[in-house]
Design a protein around this motif. Structure first.
Motif, PDB file in Angstrom:
ATOM      1  N   GLY A 126       0.834  -1.188   0.000  1.00  0.00           N
ATOM      2  CA  GLY A 126       0.000   0.000   0.000  1.00  0.00           C
ATOM      3  C   GLY A 126       0.873   1.243   0.000  1.00  0.00           C
ATOM      4  N   ALA A 127       0.341   2.323  -0.551  1.00  0.00           N
ATOM      5  CA  ALA A 127       1.127   3.544  -0.708  1.00  0.00           C
ATOM      6  C   ALA A 127       1.657   4.068   0.611  1.00  0.00           C
ATOM      7  CB  ALA A 127       0.276   4.613  -1.404  1.00  0.00           C
ATOM      8  N   GLU A 128       0.815   3.998   1.666  1.00  0.00           N
ATOM      9  CA  GLU A 128       1.246   4.579   2.941  1.00  0.00           C
ATOM     10  C   GLU A 128       2.417   3.812   3.544  1.00  0.00           C
ATOM     11  OE1 GLU A 128      -2.693   5.898   1.894  1.00  0.00           O
ATOM     12  OE2 GLU A 128      -1.957   3.874   2.217  1.00  0.00           O
ATOM     13  N   VAL A 129       2.336   2.482   3.582  1.00  0.00           N
ATOM     14  CA  VAL A 129       3.436   1.720   4.178  1.00  0.00           C
ATOM     15  C   VAL A 129       4.676   1.763   3.287  1.00  0.00           C
ATOM     16  CG1 VAL A 129       1.991   0.208   5.556  1.00  0.00           C
ATOM     17  CG2 VAL A 129       2.564  -0.463   3.223  1.00  0.00           C
ATOM     18  N   GLU A 130       4.465   1.804   1.980  1.00  0.00           N
ATOM     19  CA  GLU A 130       5.611   1.822   1.072  1.00  0.00           C
ATOM     20  C   GLU A 130       6.288   3.185   1.028  1.00  0.00           C
ATOM     21  OE1 GLU A 130       3.785   0.306  -2.443  1.00  0.00           O
ATOM     22  OE2 GLU A 130       3.607  -1.730  -1.598  1.00  0.00           O
ATOM     23  N   ALA A 131       5.636   4.210   1.615  1.00  0.00           N
ATOM     24  CA  ALA A 131       6.255   5.524   1.697  1.00  0.00           C
ATOM     25  C   ALA A 131       7.420   5.542   2.673  1.00  0.00           C
ATOM     26  CB  ALA A 131       5.216   6.574   2.108  1.00  0.00           C
TER      27      ALA A 131
END
Length: 230
Positions: free
Chosen positions: A191-196
């Motif tokens: 997911g975008a948030e964790v991969e940020a």
């Protein structure tokens, strides 16, 4: 991206379970790369990070494991001094999770009877306000994809909150050993948030899985055996 990181920290630091999902075949105790854990030792949880958590060593249930391409991944294990039937019952009786996992606010089965392939349940956790995010609730819908009674379970599903979506795959394995049950678990998040912020997300996942195992160990060891078999 600062808002995404704030949302991630606010949610995962508040959710020591790290957005669960469950699973199979475990390496024998004492094999290379594994640790022999003192049975019944308080808080005895052994965690693994890369390269030990590499896809080729992933836990599986009925041949299926975690996401091999996920950037956020962790694996951990412990020995629980309780009968296998007790450990399995505590972990898979999902509607009773709130009684031994403080961060779980509610759990609702979307079907009935013992967990089986295709079973689904929806569970929630409160998320307090953060300077960059309002108070909200995290809702996880988990679907059992593979299960083998007394041996493994694997589930998948999204966790959705204000400004946050995480897709997870979670595998658990249960192996009877001298003095108890070796419980191993591995989870991946995308997911975008964790991969940020992969390092932070991985650390929070590790802390969450370790907390889950400690809670499971405490709950199972405190429960009197019923004498039933898996």
């Amino acid at each position: 991206m600062p808002r995404a990181r704030a949302a991630l920290s606010a949610v995962l630091l508040t959710v020591p379970l790290a957005l669960g999902l469950i699973g199979s075949a475990a390496t024998p105790v004492g094999a290379a790369g594994s640790a022999v854990i003192p049975v019944g030792a308080a808080g005895s949880v052994t965690s693994r990070s890369a390269p030990d958590s590499a896809p080729d060593s992933a836990l599986t249930c009925r041949g299926q494991g975690v996401d091999p391409d996920a950037l956020v991944r962790h694996r951990t294990e412990t020995v629980i001094a309780a009968p296998l039937a007790t450990v399995w019952r505590v972990q898979t009786d999902v509607e009773r999770w709130p009684s031994w996992q403080t961060p779980v606010e509610s759990v609702r089965r979307l079907d009935h009877g013992p967990l089986r392939t295709g079973s689904a349940f929806r569970w929630t956790m409160p998320v307090p306000p953060h300077p960059s995010t309002p108070a909200t609730s995290l809702e996880i819908t988990s679907t059992v994809r593979q299960i083998e009674r007394g041996r493994c379970i694997r589930w998948t599903g999204p966790a959705i909150g204000e400004g946050l979506r995480i897709d997870g795959i979670h595998v658990w394995t249960f192996t009877q050993v001298r003095g108890g049950v070796l419980v191993r678990t591995e989870e991946t998040h995308t997911g975008a948030e964790v991969e940020a912020d992969v390092p932070v997300a991985t650390r929070l996942l590790r802390e969450g899985l370790e907390a889950w195992l400690r809670d499971l160990k405490q709950a199972a060891e405190a429960r009197p055996p019923r004498g039933d078999a898996t």
